[in-house]
Design a protein around this motif. Structure first.
Motif, PDB file in Angstrom:
ATOM      1  N   VAL A  54       0.873  -1.175   0.000  1.00  0.00           N
ATOM      2  CA  VAL A  54       0.000   0.000   0.000  1.00  0.00           C
ATOM      3  C   VAL A  54       0.909   1.222   0.000  1.00  0.00           C
ATOM      4  N   CYS A  55       0.777   2.059  -1.038  1.00  0.00           N
ATOM      5  CA  CYS A  55       1.638   3.234  -1.214  1.00  0.00           C
ATOM      6  C   CYS A  55       0.813   4.482  -1.430  1.00  0.00           C
ATOM      7  N   GLU A  56       1.470   5.623  -1.263  1.00  0.00           N
ATOM      8  CA  GLU A  56       0.889   6.912  -1.614  1.00  0.00           C
ATOM      9  C   GLU A  56       1.850   7.629  -2.546  1.00  0.00           C
ATOM     10  N   PHE A  57       1.293   8.239  -3.581  1.00  0.00           N
ATOM     11  CA  PHE A  57       2.082   9.025  -4.530  1.00  0.00           C
ATOM     12  C   PHE A  57       1.330  10.299  -4.866  1.00  0.00           C
ATOM     13  N   ALA A  58       2.083  11.313  -5.274  1.00  0.00           N
ATOM     14  CA  ALA A  58       1.482  12.593  -5.657  1.00  0.00           C
ATOM     15  C   ALA A  58       0.840  12.535  -7.037  1.00  0.00           C
ATOM     16  N   SER A  59       1.250  11.577  -7.874  1.00  0.00           N
ATOM     17  CA  SER A  59       0.681  11.506  -9.222  1.00  0.00           C
ATOM     18  C   SER A  59       0.696  10.073  -9.741  1.00  0.00           C
ATOM     19  N   ASP A  60      -0.194   9.817 -10.696  1.00  0.00           N
ATOM     20  CA  ASP A  60      -0.228   8.506 -11.346  1.00  0.00           C
ATOM     21  C   ASP A  60       1.096   8.227 -12.052  1.00  0.00           C
ATOM     22  N   GLU A  61       1.694   9.261 -12.619  1.00  0.00           N
ATOM     23  CA  GLU A  61       2.951   9.088 -13.355  1.00  0.00           C
ATOM     24  C   GLU A  61       4.069   8.613 -12.432  1.00  0.00           C
ATOM     25  N   LYS A  62       4.154   9.218 -11.242  1.00  0.00           N
ATOM     26  CA  LYS A  62       5.196   8.795 -10.291  1.00  0.00           C
ATOM     27  C   LYS A  62       4.942   7.375  -9.793  1.00  0.00           C
ATOM     28  N   ALA A  63       3.700   7.030  -9.558  1.00  0.00           N
ATOM     29  CA  ALA A  63       3.368   5.668  -9.145  1.00  0.00           C
ATOM     30  C   ALA A  63       3.738   4.673 -10.236  1.00  0.00           C
ATOM     31  N   THR A  64       3.391   5.004 -11.467  1.00  0.00           N
ATOM     32  CA  THR A  64       3.694   4.114 -12.595  1.00  0.00           C
ATOM     33  C   THR A  64       5.190   3.928 -12.752  1.00  0.00           C
ATOM     34  N   ALA A  65       5.963   4.998 -12.647  1.00  0.00           N
ATOM     35  CA  ALA A  65       7.422   4.902 -12.768  1.00  0.00           C
ATOM     36  C   ALA A  65       7.995   4.000 -11.676  1.00  0.00           C
ATOM     37  N   ALA A  66       7.507   4.157 -10.451  1.00  0.00           N
ATOM     38  CA  ALA A  66       8.023   3.338  -9.344  1.00  0.00           C
ATOM     39  C   ALA A  66       7.733   1.859  -9.561  1.00  0.00           C
ATOM     40  N   PHE A  67       6.517   1.546  -9.993  1.00  0.00           N
ATOM     41  CA  PHE A  67       6.166   0.132 -10.179  1.00  0.00           C
ATOM     42  C   PHE A  67       6.812  -0.468 -11.432  1.00  0.00           C
ATOM     43  N   LEU A  68       7.085   0.363 -12.442  1.00  0.00           N
ATOM     44  CA  LEU A  68       7.840  -0.128 -13.600  1.00  0.00           C
ATOM     45  C   LEU A  68       9.258  -0.511 -13.192  1.00  0.00           C
ATOM     46  N   LEU A  69       9.892   0.346 -12.391  1.00  0.00           N
ATOM     47  CA  LEU A  69      11.245   0.025 -11.941  1.00  0.00           C
ATOM     48  C   LEU A  69      11.262  -1.181 -11.014  1.00  0.00           C
ATOM     49  N   LEU A  70      10.245  -1.323 -10.170  1.00  0.00           N
ATOM     50  CA  LEU A  70      10.140  -2.508  -9.321  1.00  0.00           C
ATOM     51  C   LEU A  70      10.102  -3.768 -10.183  1.00  0.00           C
ATOM     52  N   ALA A  71       9.257  -3.767 -11.193  1.00  0.00           N
ATOM     53  CA  ALA A  71       9.118  -4.940 -12.070  1.00  0.00           C
ATOM     54  C   ALA A  71      10.386  -5.191 -12.884  1.00  0.00           C
ATOM     55  N   SER A  72      11.092  -4.122 -13.257  1.00  0.00           N
ATOM     56  CA  SER A  72      12.271  -4.286 -14.111  1.00  0.00           C
ATOM     57  C   SER A  72      13.406  -5.035 -13.420  1.00  0.00           C
ATOM     58  N   ALA A  73      13.375  -5.119 -12.086  1.00  0.00           N
ATOM     59  CA  ALA A  73      14.405  -5.884 -11.372  1.00  0.00           C
ATOM     60  C   ALA A  73      14.237  -7.384 -11.585  1.00  0.00           C
ATOM     61  N   GLY A  74      13.040  -7.798 -12.035  1.00  0.00           N
ATOM     62  CA  GLY A  74      12.821  -9.196 -12.394  1.00  0.00           C
ATOM     63  C   GLY A  74      12.368 -10.118 -11.269  1.00  0.00           C
ATOM     64  N   ASN A  75      12.167  -9.589 -10.070  1.00  0.00           N
ATOM     65  CA  ASN A  75      11.782 -10.443  -8.944  1.00  0.00           C
ATOM     66  C   ASN A  75      10.283 -10.560  -8.754  1.00  0.00           C
ATOM     67  N   VAL A  76       9.523  -9.609  -9.287  1.00  0.00           N
ATOM     68  CA  VAL A  76       8.077  -9.611  -9.080  1.00  0.00           C
ATOM     69  C   VAL A  76       7.327  -9.160 -10.325  1.00  0.00           C
ATOM     70  N   ARG A  77       6.053  -9.527 -10.340  1.00  0.00           N
ATOM     71  CA  ARG A  77       5.062  -8.992 -11.274  1.00  0.00           C
ATOM     72  C   ARG A  77       3.950  -8.459 -10.387  1.00  0.00           C
ATOM     73  N   SER A  78       3.341  -7.354 -10.784  1.00  0.00           N
ATOM     74  CA  SER A  78       2.318  -6.778  -9.910  1.00  0.00           C
ATOM     75  C   SER A  78       1.108  -6.286 -10.688  1.00  0.00           C
ATOM     76  N   ARG A  79       0.021  -6.174  -9.970  1.00  0.00           N
ATOM     77  CA  ARG A  79      -1.214  -5.556 -10.445  1.00  0.00           C
ATOM     78  C   ARG A  79      -1.485  -4.427  -9.470  1.00  0.00           C
ATOM     79  N   THR A  80      -1.458  -3.207  -9.975  1.00  0.00           N
ATOM     80  CA  THR A  80      -1.592  -2.058  -9.095  1.00  0.00           C
ATOM     81  C   THR A  80      -2.935  -1.385  -9.320  1.00  0.00           C
ATOM     82  N   LEU A  81      -3.600  -1.082  -8.219  1.00  0.00           N
ATOM     83  CA  LEU A  81      -4.933  -0.506  -8.233  1.00  0.00           C
ATOM     84  C   LEU A  81      -4.901   0.867  -7.583  1.00  0.00           C
ATOM     85  N   ARG A  82      -5.602   1.826  -8.155  1.00  0.00           N
ATOM     86  CA  ARG A  82      -5.801   3.129  -7.498  1.00  0.00           C
ATOM     87  C   ARG A  82      -6.913   2.928  -6.488  1.00  0.00           C
ATOM     88  N   ALA A  83      -6.678   3.291  -5.247  1.00  0.00           N
ATOM     89  CA  ALA A  83      -7.649   3.091  -4.178  1.00  0.00           C
ATOM     90  C   ALA A  83      -8.157   4.444  -3.678  1.00  0.00           C
TER      91      ALA A  83
END
Length: 106
Positions: A54-83
């Protein structure tokens, strides 16, 4: 700040490196802070998903960038929902122009 819930599964690489999962979560939290965001909670789960973040971000773009970099490490795949909190959902409902009914569930 907008809230995001990410449902995470380990990849084959991630499960092989499961002993590092807490360290990787801490690194992700620091990375999110660098984007001006905040990781409110990381939960390791049993069932369909391995981790819930569960995270908080100031913008959808910043959230997307963070989760793209998380996935690019190759350890996880994720489904992210705006809550939405109850207060935020009330604002959304008000935008529709439909009156909020009290006393009915659902």
């Amino acid at each position: 700040m907008s809230t995001y819930v990410s449902l995470v599964n380990w990849t084959e690489q991630g499960i092989k490196n499961f002993p590092d999962t807490i360290r990787r979560a801490d690194e992700f939290s620091r990375y999110v802070q660098g984007y001006g965001g905040k990781v409110r909670e990381v939960l390791w789960t049993v069932g369909e998903y391995d981790v819930v973040i569960v995270c908080e971000f100031a913008s959808d773009e910043k959230a997307t960038a963070a989760f793209l970099l998380l996935a690019s490490a190759g350890n996880v795949r994720s489904r992210t929902l705006r809550a939405y909190t109850a207060a935020e959902m009330k604002e959304v409902i008000n935008l529709t122009g439909v009156r909020i009914e009290h006393g009915s569930w659902g």
